[in-house]
Scaffold this active site. Structure first.
Site, mmCIF file in Angstrom:
data_model
loop_
_atom_site.group_PDB
_atom_site.id
_atom_site.type_symbol
_atom_site.label_atom_id
_atom_site.label_comp_id
_atom_site.label_asym_id
_atom_site.label_seq_id
_atom_site.Cartn_x
_atom_site.Cartn_y
_atom_site.Cartn_z
ATOM 1 N N ARG A 55 0.825 -1.207 0.000
ATOM 2 C CA ARG A 55 0.000 0.000 0.000
ATOM 3 C C ARG A 55 0.864 1.264 0.000
ATOM 4 N NH1 ARG A 55 -2.192 1.156 4.147
ATOM 5 N NH2 ARG A 55 -1.181 -0.312 5.583
ATOM 6 N N LYS A 198 -8.556 -2.303 1.497
ATOM 7 C CA LYS A 198 -8.482 -1.375 2.616
ATOM 8 C C LYS A 198 -9.333 -0.130 2.377
ATOM 9 C CE LYS A 198 -5.926 -3.816 5.324
ATOM 10 N NZ LYS A 198 -6.589 -4.516 6.465
ATOM 11 N N HIS A 217 -9.939 -3.773 13.348
ATOM 12 C CA HIS A 217 -8.909 -4.432 12.542
ATOM 13 C C HIS A 217 -8.435 -5.642 13.337
ATOM 14 C CE1 HIS A 217 -4.705 -4.364 10.549
ATOM 15 N NE2 HIS A 217 -5.574 -4.969 9.762
ATOM 16 N N SER A 235 0.826 -6.281 11.503
ATOM 17 C CA SER A 235 1.433 -7.242 10.579
ATOM 18 C C SER A 235 2.608 -7.960 11.236
ATOM 19 C CB SER A 235 1.906 -6.511 9.331
ATOM 20 O OG SER A 235 2.484 -7.396 8.411
ATOM 21 N N LYS A 239 -1.723 -12.667 13.758
ATOM 22 C CA LYS A 239 -3.180 -12.508 13.766
ATOM 23 C C LYS A 239 -3.882 -13.508 12.841
ATOM 24 C CE LYS A 239 -4.440 -8.549 12.108
ATOM 25 N NZ LYS A 239 -5.160 -8.686 10.852
ATOM 26 N N THR A 240 -3.390 -13.620 11.614
ATOM 27 C CA THR A 240 -3.994 -14.537 10.641
ATOM 28 C C THR A 240 -3.698 -15.992 11.012
ATOM 29 O OG1 THR A 240 -3.823 -12.889 8.886
ATOM 30 C CG2 THR A 240 -4.079 -15.181 8.208
ATOM 31 N N ASP A 254 -9.370 -10.548 9.319
ATOM 32 C CA ASP A 254 -8.807 -9.197 9.277
ATOM 33 C C ASP A 254 -9.743 -8.059 9.684
ATOM 34 O OD1 ASP A 254 -6.466 -7.633 8.681
ATOM 35 O OD2 ASP A 254 -7.454 -6.930 6.874
ATOM 36 N N ARG A 319 1.632 -12.268 -0.942
ATOM 37 C CA ARG A 319 0.293 -12.461 -0.371
ATOM 38 C C ARG A 319 -0.524 -13.461 -1.177
ATOM 39 N NH1 ARG A 319 -1.511 -9.463 4.390
ATOM 40 N NH2 ARG A 319 -0.045 -7.744 4.657
#
Length: 527
Positions: A55, A198, A217, A235, A239-240, A254, A319
């Site tokens: 991003r 996003k 988030h 990141s 989390k994932t 997410d 990704r």
């Protein structure tokens, strides 16, 4: 499902506009028209996002309009844009889209709760972008698509065409512009698909708090009997990975909203990091990389089409985007009851924070507003000291309101539903980066399992001298000698020095939020 659509209402008059076509057709379009596209040996579509592999937050702008200007947390995250400039970029995007031989439209939903869901329209020039958003939005049924009507929000992705640097308020050839009043987003000068994802999240982050609901988030999962949990983290904190648990149903990886009815996922898919991905460490994610998934910027063998997930030569930010139902135990619909446990994940490269701590409500708000993790600095010039990173609400880049707005809404939900809040460190133990070791994923999973089972609710604790929270001293499946950080360090005085340093960084960061925080929350920080 419809294959063609007339976009004249958007002032676009291109003869071939494919709407919500099947992934197989999007594969064909990408392979035929988009250089760098291929099919991996597991059937995923491999794509290149061009020069931008992440991003561009410094190029994001929001229209400054009298109807919304008082709501928005203006500053380095939300940068003002005049409406006239937005319209110049909007016209530039429309003009470019009208020069294309073919366009792709994806109509889908954001939000699994019908009471809050939004109708989203994506207009783009690349089949890759269409397949990406086909995966990331909630896919409408044939009947829902035929009755879709006017979208609530439209993204014009003209990312293959640059912004004009000489246009007022532009700082580069990339511009991501958002207008809440026009319900539109314009993308110029970047082909990174994550900008669309996003962008939708940013819109929900504005609208949901306006309706009194907290957008978050975070990832979420639930047990078979409905015991839900939220995972917050920046990141690289896990989390994932930690929410994709074979013993629990995945609600989402997410973006979520917590309402008076419970929680719901905003998205219809997952967007996982691939660097160093393996079947052993993350079997559910690894198995999801199959036909219909989109692999971004990975390196693969030209002959076998086998992907080398350890190769970050193109970017460390490799990704994969896939529909959430590719996770075998996904919760469909992606909703859950009020969460029993809330887990703040941090990757502390200083080696100071304990593997798991219990937070009081005030401490929870302090750490939520702080949003701490640490990243390891580059070592090319011999730099090996960790670098603290603070991102308010664990997602400042996507927050539209002031962080206190989200914190207050979350605090009210935690109080109302008696949710327990935990701080879990997935970073270093026994010393900081270069001295200690990264905490074992096996042990972190054991801690998460113990939180879910309730085993840690009455576990013995000790108060941390620097941060004041309750450090859990023992956990099933985790060696006791790593649970209390100072005891795990070979040199206790060296630990004290690092703890003092980190506490100071927390306090300095919180200074900008102190004015909007209560005395109780301010007192919940480190001493």
């Amino acid at each position: 499902m419809e294959d063609k659509i007339d976009l004249s209402e958007h002032h676009i008059n291109v003869e071939t506009v494919w709407r919500n076509i099947a992934p197989a057709k999007l594969y064909e379009e990408a392979l035929r028209y988009e250089k760098g596209s291929a099919i991996s040996d597991t059937g995923a579509l491999v794509v290149s996002s061009g020069a931008k592999t992440g991003r561009s937050p410094g190029d994001k702008r929001i229209v400054d309009h009298p109807d919304t200007t008082g709501d928005i947390w203006w500053g380095s995250v939300n940068i003002k844009l005049q409406e006239h400039t937005f319209m110049i970029n909007h016209e530039r995007a429309i003009d470019y889209l009208n020069t294309c031989e073919r366009l792709y439209v994806i109509d889908g939903f954001a939000g699994w709760d019908p009471s809050y869901r939004m109708k989203i329209r994506i207009i783009c020039t690349r089949a890759y972008h269409a397949l990406f958003m086909h995966n990331m939005l909630i896919r409408p049924t044939k009947e829902e698509l035929s009755d879709f009507g006017e979208p609530d929000f439209t993204i014009y992705n003209a990312g293959r065409f640059p912004a004009n640097r000489y246009t007022s308020e532009m700082t580069s050839t990339t511009s991501i512009d958002l207008s809440f009043e026009r319900r539109e987003m314009v993308i110029l000068g970047t082909e990174y698909a994550g900008e669309m994802k996003k962008g939708v999240f940013t819109v929900m982050n504005y609208l949901m708090p306006k309706r009194g609901q907290v957008s978050m988030h975070c990832s979420a999962n639930r047990s078979a009997d409905g015991n839900a949990a939220l995972f917050f983290g920046l990141s690289g904190t896990g989390k994932t990975t930690l929410s994709a648990d074979p013993s629990r149903e995945l609600i989402g990886d997410d973006e979520h909203v917590w309402t008076d009815k419970g929680i719901f996922n905003i998205e219809g898919g997952c967007y996982a990091k691939c660097i160093d991905l393996s079947a052993e460490k993350e079997p559910e994610i690894y198995a999801a990389i199959r036909f219909g998934s989109v692999l971004e910027n990975v390196v693969y063998d030209e002959d076998s089409r086998h992907v080398d997930y350890a190769d970050g030569s193109k970017t460390e930010n490799t990704r994969v985007a896939y529909p959430i139902e590719y996770i075998p135990n996904a919760a469909i619909p992606c909703v859950g009851e009020h969460p029993e446990n809330i887990i703040f994940l941090t990757c502390d490269a200083f080696g100071v924070l304990p593997p798991v701590s219990r937070l009081s409500p005030a401490q929870a708000m302090y750490h939520f507003i702080s949003g701490y993790t640490a990243k390891v600095a580059g070592t090319e010039m011999g730099v090996s000291e960790p670098e603290a990173t603070f991102s308010a609400c664990f997602g400042a880049a996507f927050m539209v309101w002031h962080p206190s707005k989200y914190a207050e809404l979350l605090a009210e939900q935690i109080r109302q539903h008696s949710s327990k809040v935990w701080l879990v460190n997935t970073g270093w133990s026994g010393g900081g980066y270069g001295v200690g070791e990264r905490f074992s994923l096996k042990y972190t999973r054991a801690i998460i399992d113990a939180i879910h089972s309730g085993a840690l609710d009455k576990a013995a604790t000790v108060v941390d001298a620097s941060f004041g929270f309750d450090v859990v001293k023992e956990c099933p499946g985790v060696p006791a000698n790593v649970m209390v950080p100072r005891a795990a360090w070979a040199d206790g005085s060296a630990y004290d020095e690092k703890a003092k340093l980190l506490a100071g960084l927390f306090k300095k960061n919180f200074e900008k939020f102190a004015k909007g925080a209560s005395e109780e929350i301010q007192a919940a920080g480190p001493v």
